[in-house]
Write an enzyme that holds these catalytic residues in place. Structure first.
Site, PDB file in Angstrom:
ATOM      1  N   PHE A   1       0.798 -12.216  -5.776  1.00 42.24           N
ATOM      2  CA  PHE A   1       0.451 -13.617  -6.001  1.00 42.24           C
ATOM      3  C   PHE A   1      -1.019 -13.816  -6.327  1.00 42.24           C
ATOM      4  O   PHE A   1      -1.394 -14.789  -6.979  1.00 42.24           O
ATOM      5  CB  PHE A   1       0.800 -14.444  -4.758  1.00 42.24           C
ATOM      6  CG  PHE A   1      -0.153 -14.234  -3.599  1.00 42.24           C
ATOM      7  CD1 PHE A   1      -1.315 -14.981  -3.489  1.00 42.24           C
ATOM      8  CD2 PHE A   1       0.122 -13.294  -2.612  1.00 42.24           C
ATOM      9  CE1 PHE A   1      -2.189 -14.782  -2.437  1.00 42.24           C
ATOM     10  CE2 PHE A   1      -0.742 -13.093  -1.559  1.00 42.24           C
ATOM     11  CZ  PHE A   1      -1.906 -13.841  -1.467  1.00 42.24           C
TER      12      PHE A   1
ATOM     13  N   SER B   1       0.868  -5.235  -0.954  1.00 45.03           N
ATOM     14  CA  SER B   1       0.431  -4.649   0.311  1.00 45.03           C
ATOM     15  C   SER B   1       0.798  -3.176   0.392  1.00 45.03           C
ATOM     16  O   SER B   1       1.697  -2.692  -0.312  1.00 45.03           O
ATOM     17  CB  SER B   1       1.078  -5.391   1.483  1.00 45.03           C
ATOM     18  OG  SER B   1       2.474  -5.142   1.510  1.00 45.03           O
ATOM     19  N   THR B   2       0.100  -2.462   1.261  1.00 44.42           N
ATOM     20  CA  THR B   2       0.426  -1.055   1.486  1.00 44.42           C
ATOM     21  C   THR B   2       1.849  -0.902   2.014  1.00 44.42           C
ATOM     22  O   THR B   2       2.567   0.027   1.623  1.00 44.42           O
ATOM     23  CB  THR B   2      -0.585  -0.436   2.468  1.00 44.42           C
ATOM     24  OG1 THR B   2      -1.894  -0.472   1.882  1.00 44.42           O
ATOM     25  CG2 THR B   2      -0.229   1.006   2.788  1.00 44.42           C
TER      26      THR B   2
ATOM     27  N   GLU C   1      -0.847  -0.085  -6.844  1.00 43.69           N
ATOM     28  CA  GLU C   1      -2.146  -0.728  -6.591  1.00 43.69           C
ATOM     29  C   GLU C   1      -1.980  -1.555  -5.324  1.00 43.69           C
ATOM     30  O   GLU C   1      -1.436  -2.661  -5.356  1.00 43.69           O
ATOM     31  CB  GLU C   1      -2.540  -1.613  -7.772  1.00 43.69           C
ATOM     32  CG  GLU C   1      -2.741  -0.849  -9.076  1.00 43.69           C
ATOM     33  CD  GLU C   1      -3.944   0.074  -9.058  1.00 43.69           C
ATOM     34  OE1 GLU C   1      -4.738   0.024  -8.099  1.00 43.69           O
ATOM     35  OE2 GLU C   1      -4.087   0.868 -10.002  1.00 43.69           O
ATOM     36  N   LEU C   2      -2.468  -1.014  -4.191  1.00 42.91           N
ATOM     37  CA  LEU C   2      -2.136  -1.594  -2.895  1.00 42.91           C
ATOM     38  C   LEU C   2      -3.392  -2.127  -2.191  1.00 42.91           C
ATOM     39  O   LEU C   2      -4.308  -2.591  -2.848  1.00 42.91           O
ATOM     40  CB  LEU C   2      -1.390  -0.556  -2.059  1.00 42.91           C
ATOM     41  CG  LEU C   2      -0.213   0.122  -2.795  1.00 42.91           C
ATOM     42  CD1 LEU C   2       0.409   1.206  -1.944  1.00 42.91           C
ATOM     43  CD2 LEU C   2       0.815  -0.910  -3.233  1.00 42.91           C
TER      44      LEU C   2
ATOM     45  N   CYS D   1      -7.654  -7.968  -3.747  1.00 48.41           N
ATOM     46  CA  CYS D   1      -7.585  -6.607  -3.212  1.00 48.41           C
ATOM     47  C   CYS D   1      -8.973  -5.990  -3.173  1.00 48.41           C
ATOM     48  O   CYS D   1      -9.235  -5.066  -2.397  1.00 48.41           O
ATOM     49  CB  CYS D   1      -6.627  -5.752  -4.036  1.00 48.41           C
ATOM     50  SG  CYS D   1      -6.982  -5.759  -5.803  1.00 48.41           S
TER      51      CYS D   1
ATOM     52  N   GLU E   1      -6.488  -4.617   6.812  1.00 50.76           N
ATOM     53  CA  GLU E   1      -6.751  -5.577   5.736  1.00 50.76           C
ATOM     54  C   GLU E   1      -6.136  -6.927   6.084  1.00 50.76           C
ATOM     55  O   GLU E   1      -4.927  -7.035   6.258  1.00 50.76           O
ATOM     56  CB  GLU E   1      -6.166  -5.086   4.408  1.00 50.76           C
ATOM     57  CG  GLU E   1      -6.447  -6.059   3.262  1.00 50.76           C
ATOM     58  CD  GLU E   1      -5.685  -5.719   1.991  1.00 50.76           C
ATOM     59  OE1 GLU E   1      -6.240  -5.909   0.905  1.00 50.76           O
ATOM     60  OE2 GLU E   1      -4.515  -5.275   2.096  1.00 50.76           O
TER      61      GLU E   1
ATOM     62  N   ALA F   1     -13.958  -6.164 -11.458  1.00 57.51           N
ATOM     63  CA  ALA F   1     -13.817  -4.976 -12.301  1.00 57.51           C
ATOM     64  C   ALA F   1     -13.599  -5.370 -13.750  1.00 57.51           C
ATOM     65  O   ALA F   1     -12.941  -6.352 -14.064  1.00 57.51           O
ATOM     66  CB  ALA F   1     -12.651  -4.122 -11.804  1.00 57.51           C
TER      67      ALA F   1
END
Length: 508
Positions: free
Chosen positions: A158, A239-240, A260-261, A294, A394, A457
């Site tokens: 999201f 999320s992981t 991509e966590l 993230c 996190e 980034a």
């Protein structure tokens, strides 16, 4: 709202599309409630299993044709998508801001990222290169080439409801793949809007129906994608915990996953830092997108010689933050995505206090009439010991932890001690410190910056991280190779059949 109409959104939207064709799914709906004011924006019908099968079938058919289009011609289609996004930047940026809750500037910036990756992908479409190698056998030539992989499943989060999808889709499309996208169930209208924009371009240029597909639903829909042997690559952002579940499903069928966590990102503030740079980098990194990136800065590791002075400047900067409607350009911080995120925020604050942390800028939920959605919170700062369990967790919220250090080796150790490994930064004018931070025994993250923050980034570099961040790489550099299969070719143009390693095989 006018921008919703311009993006082709209605009160109830089909959540299953294979291009300009929207399938009539079942009665179940996902309601999209804005965290800005708590109002219902619209609803999206969830994808049934039967419609999912139709999507896969259409995607497979489209791939057979799309993979044979010359890559520069596929790039031309992506260029047209970039133009369409430019024309819809304001409307799509407002939708991102209103549905997700990030500031309008950040919403517009996210759409600009989509435009930038289109430009990158257009150039890439003429550079999908392999290598030529010398053979040990006379009269032989060896080379390698890359071919389209097939169906690419994209499961997005999201917090960047459109940009991360585009990082995957634009590269996959110029590589000759077709995409099946499951947007976050918290921001489904952003997915429908993007599909509407792309579908018009595809239809105008006779792109096969099924090159761009959308399915909507909860975790079960994501499981369909992760478990589907017809989808060789699954790119998942979130999320992981979610990533581990996706990775296990994909690995069980020996598919590929691009993950991509989570991130638990730190900035090291050296005694040789330029504080005029370090303060705004720390503040934006910590409160941008209300701490829901993230790449959000969650830890500041500050040299003991400047710790008190830096803390004082940081507290003053936090006192200047304006919290409110993200569509108002005068506000710096918008809401969290929903009440569950607010609960995670308050629980983390309680855990921090229970574990010994001390808040120098106190947090709290903002419940007065101006913040009617109940999703607005106060960005806060806590002084902590680096080894507290909550510091290694996190929390997707604007909670910033301050940690002292004595020397750079200690600072790097503290930074690397968390399970996540996405983004990192050091603020220093000391060249030796900067180089040590970037060396093999320095930051263990996928992104390591000097004199800029942890977020923001650029699309030209490969984006991703190590450890519990998942190891994936998206966007720039050679991330395109994720979306293709490598093939080594050997051609014998002689009249003999010499064998490798000088092996003799005599039939006489």
């Amino acid at each position: 709202m006018e921008f919703l109409q311009k993006l082709g959104l209605s009160a109830i939207n089909s959540g299953t599309g294979t291009g300009s064709n929207w399938l009539s799914s079942g009665n179940s709906e996902i309601q999209s409630l804005s965290p800005v004011d708590g109002k219902l924006i619209g609803a999206v019908q969830t994808t049934t299993r039967a419609d999912y099968e139709l999507v896969i079938e259409k995607a497979q058919q489209a791939f057979k044709e799309w993979r044979l289009w010359p890559a520069p011609k596929r790039g031309e289609i992506v260029r047209r998508i970039g133009d369409a996004l430019r024309n819809n930047k304001e409307n799509l940026g407002k939708l991102v801001s209103y549905e997700m809750g990030k500031s309008l500037q950040e919403g517009l910036g996210e759409v600009q990222e989509m435009i930038d990756i289109c430009d990158f992908a257009v150039g890439l479409s003429r550079q999908l290169h392999g290598l030529t190698m010398h053979s040990e056998r006379p009269g032989h030539r060896m080379y390698e080439q890359y071919h389209p992989l097939g169906l690419v499943g994209i499961i997005s989060a999201f917090n960047f409801p459109v940009a991360v999808w585009s990082w995957n889709a634009m590269l996959a499309w110029v590589c000759g793949d077709v995409c099946i996208w499951k947007p976050s169930e918290k921001t489904p209208l952003c997915g429908i809007a993007c599909q509407n924009i792309v579908a018009k371009v595809f239809e105008e240029h006779q792109v096969p129906e099924g090159v761009s597909c959308v399915v909507n639903g909860n975790a079960e829909t994501g499981e369909w994608i992760a478990s589907d042997e017809r989808i060789p690559l699954v790119s998942a952002t979130g999320s992981t915990r979610m990533g581990k579940a996706v990775a296990a499903k994909v690995a069980q069928r020996l598919g590929r996953s691009l993950l991509e966590l989570g991130g638990n990102n730190a900035i090291i503030i050296s005694k040789d830092a330029d504080l005029n740079i370090a303060i705004p980098a720390a503040v934006f990194g910590a409160v941008g997108t209300a701490g829901q990136r993230c790449t959000t800065t969650r830890r500041l590791i500050i040299h003991e010689d400047i710790y008190e002075a830096f803390k004082e400047k940081l507290v003053k900067a936090y006192q200047q933050l304006k919290i409110g409607d993200p569509l108002d350009a005068g506000n710096h911080v918008g809401p969290l995505i929903d009440k569950a995120a607010v609960n995670a925020y308050t629980n983390a604050i309680a855990d921090c206090v229970q574990q010994g942390g001390h808040f120098v800028v106190k947090g709290g939920v903002l419940n007065d009439e101006a913040f009617g959605s109940g999703c607005y919170v106060q960005p806060c700062i806590a002084e902590v010991a680096h080894n507290l369990p909550i510091v290694h967790t996190e929390t997707f919220a604007p909670i910033l932890y301050l940690i002292r250090y004595k020397n750079l080796d200690e600072a790097i150790h503290i930074q690397n001690s968390v399970p996540q490994g996405l983004s990192s930064a050091i603020m220093t004018n000391n060249l030796r410190e900067a180089e040590q931070f970037l060396a093999a025994n320095g930051s263990d993250c996928g992104i390591a910056n000097v004199n800029i923050g942890t977020s923001g980034a650029e699309i030209g570099g490969a984006f991703g991280g190590e450890k519990e961040t998942g190891g994936g790489r998206e966007s720039g550099s050679d991330a395109w190779k994720n979306y293709m299969r490598r093939q080594t070719n050997t051609i014998n143009y002689s009249t003999q059949l010499p064998l490798a390693q000088g092996i003799q095989f005599d039939l006489g």
